[in-house]
Enzyme design. Structure first.
Site, mmCIF file in Angstrom:
data_model
loop_
_atom_site.group_PDB
_atom_site.id
_atom_site.type_symbol
_atom_site.label_atom_id
_atom_site.label_comp_id
_atom_site.label_asym_id
_atom_site.label_seq_id
_atom_site.Cartn_x
_atom_site.Cartn_y
_atom_site.Cartn_z
ATOM 1 N N SER A 143 0.826 -1.206 0.000
ATOM 2 C CA SER A 143 0.000 0.000 0.000
ATOM 3 C C SER A 143 0.857 1.251 0.000
ATOM 4 O O SER A 143 1.632 1.476 -0.917
ATOM 5 C CB SER A 143 -0.967 -0.031 1.185
ATOM 6 O OG SER A 143 -1.906 1.002 1.115
ATOM 7 N N ASP A 288 -3.201 6.451 -3.450
ATOM 8 C CA ASP A 288 -1.985 5.925 -2.854
ATOM 9 C C ASP A 288 -1.398 4.897 -3.825
ATOM 10 O O ASP A 288 -1.986 4.612 -4.876
ATOM 11 C CB ASP A 288 -2.261 5.356 -1.458
ATOM 12 C CG ASP A 288 -3.154 4.124 -1.483
ATOM 13 O OD1 ASP A 288 -3.877 3.934 -2.478
ATOM 14 O OD2 ASP A 288 -3.147 3.360 -0.499
ATOM 15 N N ASP A 290 -1.176 1.687 -4.297
ATOM 16 C CA ASP A 290 -1.949 0.569 -4.849
ATOM 17 C C ASP A 290 -3.369 0.989 -5.208
ATOM 18 O O ASP A 290 -4.190 0.158 -5.577
ATOM 19 C CB ASP A 290 -1.945 -0.633 -3.907
ATOM 20 C CG ASP A 290 -2.755 -0.406 -2.636
ATOM 21 O OD1 ASP A 290 -2.810 0.748 -2.164
ATOM 22 O OD2 ASP A 290 -3.323 -1.386 -2.110
ATOM 23 N N ASP A 292 -6.054 1.950 -3.704
ATOM 24 C CA ASP A 292 -7.297 1.618 -3.010
ATOM 25 C C ASP A 292 -7.801 2.793 -2.169
ATOM 26 O O ASP A 292 -8.926 2.766 -1.667
ATOM 27 C CB ASP A 292 -7.158 0.345 -2.171
ATOM 28 C CG ASP A 292 -6.150 0.441 -1.043
ATOM 29 O OD1 ASP A 292 -5.404 1.441 -0.978
ATOM 30 O OD2 ASP A 292 -6.102 -0.497 -0.219
#
Length: 543
Positions: A143, A288, A290, A292
């Site tokens: 992340s 961010d 990734d 999500d």
């Protein structure tokens, strides 16, 4: 050098298939670096409801090919032969390698594995699990952690992150795995194509976006994997492609332009805000790494920009979805550390509302009829009459919906700030803030929580503490968790809990100020009230 550490290190070296970590470990053994070996072999990354996450390197306390293959073998044992797992990955160091290792272990154990076609946003993986009717999903991502980290997140067949007791079952199976050099490895996994991504885009562009499309957007994927997918989504929905921060547009696992690749961190949004000023953007968006999560910035009356909080975006999106869906069975959900405003909005519209523990895995378990969920840490899952296309936070779908909301406001001669003022007048100004205390010794956090449990405060920020809930005891609505919740007079609230990922004690504050005059005056009052809460809470923590 400790003989036990040497034995553990040599045993690890004998099974490690990665020449880089083998060389790292061999050098530590040759140099007799006891401290470095103890860091790597004195403990292990624990597999929990967030899967695995940690620094790259050799040993059980690091993310590496052995750790990942053991995790895949544990998952294979729980699912059993014939199970189907979808695998995704981001653009961090070794993410693609870890994804292939996972596919090899799963197919070698008699399961089917389908691998996404390229580094893609985490919500695409969550969508793919349900789309393909898989039994589970894995995404390799850390992340918004620093560049040195990577992680391993597991989803179940409902497309949401695992919760107890599944995590404990997988963890126990991982502990029983022998040397990975003895694992049978397969090669017959399926490489998925772009049609899966196209299906995801079709699903998110069917969200309640409204009809307005005139909008200038400045965007950054923060060196992550969201850029191409978000741009395709905007174009498919009929928006112009956003102006993207060029220096942050391409995936780069070193995140060279930011100190910390999290849009909430100071300085992370500087280049995006600079671009917004240059192009006169109506809206600033960021994912961010990734993709999500979604961060949102807006122009201010003074001619600059400010970032909205997760609670501000969450309540705007929540009311937007409620207005554009129908049915008595609808449910909206957020977490106990997010604003209580969503509950007030739901009540006004006659829609059910639920509060869960922190983490989207819990939001997705809030109940049937869920059409919207959010957490204050910039995570949102937006649904429609058809339900939620992604059973996890989705930074692409959220960005699209915010753009639709902002475009309609622009068409009406208004802004998102105007919509926030409307909510303040209608429901009262719900202002939130955080107090985070980072420590070097985690025992200080344990001590602070013990002191608060032994002697709960009777007043904070000049407000009476009307109730003190020890969340570790659990309730009919919430599983047990290490946290304390204080309900104060006049609708204020404080939640204190240790961070699940960092050596921090985190405090979530909320005050509710009735708006009887101008909204700016109420906002100033709220700032003073939050500052008073922070001062008293800092003293009570004793850190």
């Amino acid at each position: 050098m400790s003989s036990d550490l040497v034995r553990l290190a040599r045993s690890w070296l004998a099974q490690d298939p990665d020449p880089e970590t083998r060389a790292e470990l061999a050098a530590l053994l040759e140099n007799g670096d006891d401290d470095a070996l103890r860091e790597r072999f004195g403990g292990k990354l624990e597999f929990g409801t967030a899967g695995l996450r940690g620094e790259l390197g050799a040993g059980p306390n690091r993310m590496n090919r052995v750790t990942v293959m053991r995790a895949a073998a544990g998952l294979a044992e729980v699912l059993g032969p014939g199970g189907h797992v979808v695998i995704g990955y981001d653009a961090r160091h070794k993410s693609d390698v870890f994804a292939r290792d996972t596919a090899a272990v799963l197919t070698g154990a008699g399961l089917r594995a389908s691998v996404l076609p390229s580094p893609l946003p985490t919500p695409v993986l969550a969508f793919a699990v349900r789309r393909l009717g898989a039994d589970a999903g894995v995404t390799v991502t850390a992340s918004h952690n620093p560049p040195r980290d990577n992680g391993y997140k597991v989803y179940w067949g409902d497309g949401s992150q695992i919760v107890p007791p599944i995590d404990a079952e997988i963890s126990a199976a991982i502990d029983a795995v022998g040397p990975v050099s003895e694992l049978p490895l397969g090669s017959g996994w399926t490489e998925l194509g772009d049609d899966l991504v196209a299906a995801y885009l079709e699903a998110v562009t069917a969200l309640p976006l409204g009809d307005a499309r005139e909008l200038r957007v400045a965007y950054t994927p923060l060196h992550g994997v969201g850029g191409a997918t978000l741009t395709r989504a905007f174009l498919a929905a009929g928006f112009d492609a956003p102006a993207t921060v060029e220096a942050q547009a391409a995936p780069d696992p070193d995140f060279p332009t930011v100190a910390f690749p999290n849009p909430e961190e100071p300085g992370a949004m500087d280049l995006a805000l600079e671009l917004a000023r240059r192009v006169g953007a109506d809206l600033v968006l960021a994912n961010d790494p990734d993709a999500d999560r979604c961060a949102v910035g807006v122009p201010t009356p003074g001619g600059d920009y400010r970032m909205l909080t997760g609670d501000e975006v969450g309540t705007l999106l929540g009311e937007h979805v409620i207005r554009r869906t129908s049915g008595d069975g609808r449910l909206v959900a957020t977490t106990i550390v997010s604003s209580s405003l969503l509950g007030a909005i739901a009540s006004e519209y006659g829609v059910r509302h639920a509060e869960t523990l922190t983490g989207f895995k819990w939001i997705m378990k809030a109940g049937e009829g869920l059409v919207f969920g959010y957490e204050e840490a910039l995570g949102y899952s937006v649904g429609s009459e058809a339900g939620l296309p992604v059973h996890d936070k989705d930074g692409i779908g959220a960005a699209l919906t915010v753009a639709g909301l902002a475009a309609q406001a622009r068409l009406d001669g208004r802004t998102l700030l105007d919509l926030l003022d409307d909510q303040a007048r209608r429901y009262g100004l719900h202002a939130t803030s955080q107090l985070s205390v980072r420590v070097d010794d985690v025992s200080l956090i344990t001590g602070a929580m013990a002191r608060l449990r032994a002697a709960p405060p009777v007043e904070l920020g000049g407000r009476k503490v009307e109730s003190a809930d020890d969340l570790s005891e659990g309730s009919a609505d919430l599983p047990p968790t290490d946290g304390l919740r204080y309900r104060l007079s006049d609708g204020a609230r404080v939640v204190v809990r240790p961070s699940g990922t960092e050596p921090k004690l985190k405090c979530y504050l909320e005050v509710v100020v009735p708006v009887t005059g101008e909204v700016p005056a109420a906002r100033e009052q709220a700032v003073r009230a939050l500052d008073a809460l922070k001062a008293d809470l800092s003293a009570a923590l004793g850190l």
